[in-house]
Design a protein around this motif. Structure first.
Motif, PDB file in Angstrom:
ATOM      1  N   ASP A   1     -17.084  -1.333  -6.477  1.00  0.00           N
ATOM      2  CA  ASP A   1     -15.731  -0.640  -6.310  1.00  0.00           C
ATOM      3  C   ASP A   1     -15.358  -0.534  -7.404  1.00  0.00           C
ATOM      4  OD1 ASP A   1     -13.697   1.531  -5.121  1.00  0.00           O
ATOM      5  OD2 ASP A   1     -13.064   0.090  -3.951  1.00  0.00           O
TER       6      ASP A   1
ATOM      7  N   GLN B   1      -1.291  -3.626  -7.643  1.00  0.00           N
ATOM      8  CA  GLN B   1      -0.632  -4.160  -6.801  1.00  0.00           C
ATOM      9  C   GLN B   1      -0.935  -5.022  -5.559  1.00  0.00           C
ATOM     10  OE1 GLN B   1      -2.314  -0.267  -4.617  1.00  0.00           O
ATOM     11  NE2 GLN B   1      -0.303   0.677  -4.696  1.00  0.00           N
TER      12      GLN B   1
ATOM     13  N   ARG C   1      -3.011   3.874   1.585  1.00  0.00           N
ATOM     14  CA  ARG C   1      -5.142   4.587   1.364  1.00  0.00           C
ATOM     15  C   ARG C   1      -5.530   3.570   2.215  1.00  0.00           C
ATOM     16  NH1 ARG C   1      -6.247   5.615  -4.990  1.00  0.00           N
ATOM     17  NH2 ARG C   1      -8.177   5.974  -3.854  1.00  0.00           N
TER      18      ARG C   1
ATOM     19  N   GLU D   1     -13.041   1.735  -8.226  1.00  0.00           N
ATOM     20  CA  GLU D   1     -11.993   2.039  -8.446  1.00  0.00           C
ATOM     21  C   GLU D   1     -11.388   0.655  -8.266  1.00  0.00           C
ATOM     22  OE1 GLU D   1      -9.680   5.164  -6.405  1.00  0.00           O
ATOM     23  OE2 GLU D   1     -11.548   5.749  -5.412  1.00  0.00           O
TER      24      GLU D   1
ATOM     25  N   ARG E   1     -10.576  -1.692  -6.306  1.00  0.00           N
ATOM     26  CA  ARG E   1      -9.240  -1.379  -4.242  1.00  0.00           C
ATOM     27  C   ARG E   1     -10.180  -2.505  -3.856  1.00  0.00           C
ATOM     28  NH1 ARG E   1      -5.610   2.579  -5.526  1.00  0.00           N
ATOM     29  NH2 ARG E   1      -5.067   2.561  -3.548  1.00  0.00           N
TER      30      ARG E   1
ATOM     31  N   THR F   1      -9.553  -3.942   0.078  1.00  0.00           N
ATOM     32  CA  THR F   1      -8.606  -3.891   1.196  1.00  0.00           C
ATOM     33  C   THR F   1      -8.518  -5.159   2.137  1.00  0.00           C
ATOM     34  OG1 THR F   1     -10.551  -4.345   2.458  1.00  0.00           O
ATOM     35  CG2 THR F   1     -10.905  -2.382   2.211  1.00  0.00           C
TER      36      THR F   1
ATOM     37  N   ASP G   1       1.362  -1.179  -0.360  1.00  0.00           N
ATOM     38  CA  ASP G   1      -0.059   0.151   0.140  1.00  0.00           C
ATOM     39  C   ASP G   1       0.894   1.380   0.100  1.00  0.00           C
ATOM     40  OD1 ASP G   1      -2.468   2.044   0.367  1.00  0.00           O
ATOM     41  OD2 ASP G   1      -2.306   1.671   2.370  1.00  0.00           O
TER      42      ASP G   1
ATOM     43  N   SER H   1      -5.977   0.552   1.202  1.00  0.00           N
ATOM     44  CA  SER H   1      -6.740  -0.824   0.068  1.00  0.00           C
ATOM     45  C   SER H   1      -5.466  -0.653  -1.390  1.00  0.00           C
ATOM     46  CB  SER H   1      -8.035   0.346  -0.360  1.00  0.00           C
ATOM     47  OG  SER H   1      -7.831   1.125  -1.192  1.00  0.00           O
ATOM     48  N   LEU H   2      -6.029  -1.314  -1.533  1.00  0.00           N
ATOM     49  CA  LEU H   2      -4.758  -1.454  -3.065  1.00  0.00           C
ATOM     50  C   LEU H   2      -5.523  -1.698  -4.392  1.00  0.00           C
ATOM     51  CD1 LEU H   2      -3.032  -5.066  -1.306  1.00  0.00           C
ATOM     52  CD2 LEU H   2      -1.827  -2.810  -0.946  1.00  0.00           C
ATOM     53  N   SER H   3      -4.356  -1.336  -5.236  1.00  0.00           N
ATOM     54  CA  SER H   3      -5.201  -1.188  -6.636  1.00  0.00           C
ATOM     55  C   SER H   3      -5.055  -2.995  -6.946  1.00  0.00           C
ATOM     56  CB  SER H   3      -4.381  -0.247  -7.597  1.00  0.00           C
ATOM     57  OG  SER H   3      -2.651  -0.910  -7.675  1.00  0.00           O
TER      58      SER H   3
END
Length: 249
Positions: free
Chosen positions: A222, A182, A175, A224, A226, A228, A171, A177-179
């Motif tokens: 979500d 990631q 944030r 985006e 991402r 958690t 991370d 959270s991870l993309s």
């Protein structure tokens, strides 16, 4: 999709939270011995010095606490607090750093997997300060006692803290959270890179199946895309036979 994952892996957990994480959760005897002697810190090159006498490992203290009153346990933990606070009413970042260095059971097995020893110790120090410190800067007695009960004296707590260190290393934006990029890097690092101890392990499903399962079960609208730490908890435990994404409690 996750039913395919269930068929592709053995029931037993694999990955970094297989053998290594079992040892961490169990509180390996003799790992992380707290020494009262001076030593050169590996993070930032500072010199750590314990002011009070050594009181043993966190696991030893936990074992000694069994069957004794809460006041007696608190007194023993207070000795540990005094050792690292060196007479102050709080632990600053340097004090926590020294404590982390003396307790490698908190990050046992992570060196060389998600970073150098210095990087891992720095991550552990920052996480403890963030979670139990005042404005992330110092840990007072109440925060230290809370940290003792939730991490140092708890096998599950150490396991959760271990997960947090892994997650935090990926991370990079902080944030929480991870993309998906990631997440992909996390999977490669832990399971699929040639340097991974689990590269080629037949119990681990194909990476594309894992990624697709995470998208199907955990993104939950979500936009985006991402995930958690909670979303990734089965992956961090090395459990690829989960039937659904963990639900919030």
């Amino acid at each position: 999709m996750l039913d395919k994952v269930a068929k592709a892996t053995a029931a037993a957990p694999v990955g970094v939270l297989g053998a290594t994480m079992w040892l961490v959760g169990a509180g390996v005897s003799g790992v992380g011995k707290i020494s009262g002697s001076k030593h050169v810190a590996s993070v930032g090159g500072s010199l750590c010095s314990a002011g009070a006498s050594a009181v043993g490992t966190s696991q030893t203290l936990a074992q000694e606490a069994i069957g004794i009153s809460d006041n007696e346990e608190r007194n023993k933990v207070l000795q540990l607090f005094n050792k690292y606070s060196d007479g102050k009413s709080y632990l600053d970042s340097r004090d926590v750093q020294c404590m982390v260095q003396d307790m490698p059971e908190l990050y046992f097995g992570l060196e060389g997997i998600i970073g150098t020893l210095a990087e891992i110790q720095e991550t552990a120090t920052k996480l403890l300060l963030k979670e139990y410190g005042q404005a992330g800067a110092t840990i007072n007695w109440d925060g230290f006692w809370d940290m003792w009960k939730k991490v140092l004296d708890s096998s599950q707590g150490r396991m959760d803290f271990y997960h947090s260190q892994i997650f935090t290393r990926f991370d990079t934006e902080g944030r929480g959270s991870l993309s998906m990029a990631q997440v992909s890097l996390l999977l490669d690092t832990l399971y699929f890179n040639k340097s991974s101890a689990f590269a080629g392990d037949s119990r681990i499903p194909d990476k594309s199946i894992i990624m697709a399962s995470l998208v199907d079960e955990c993104l939950d609208g979500d936009e985006e895309g991402r995930l958690t730490q909670r979303d990734l908890s089965p992956i961090l435990r090395g459990e690829f036979c989960a039937t659904s994404c963990p639900e919030d409690k």
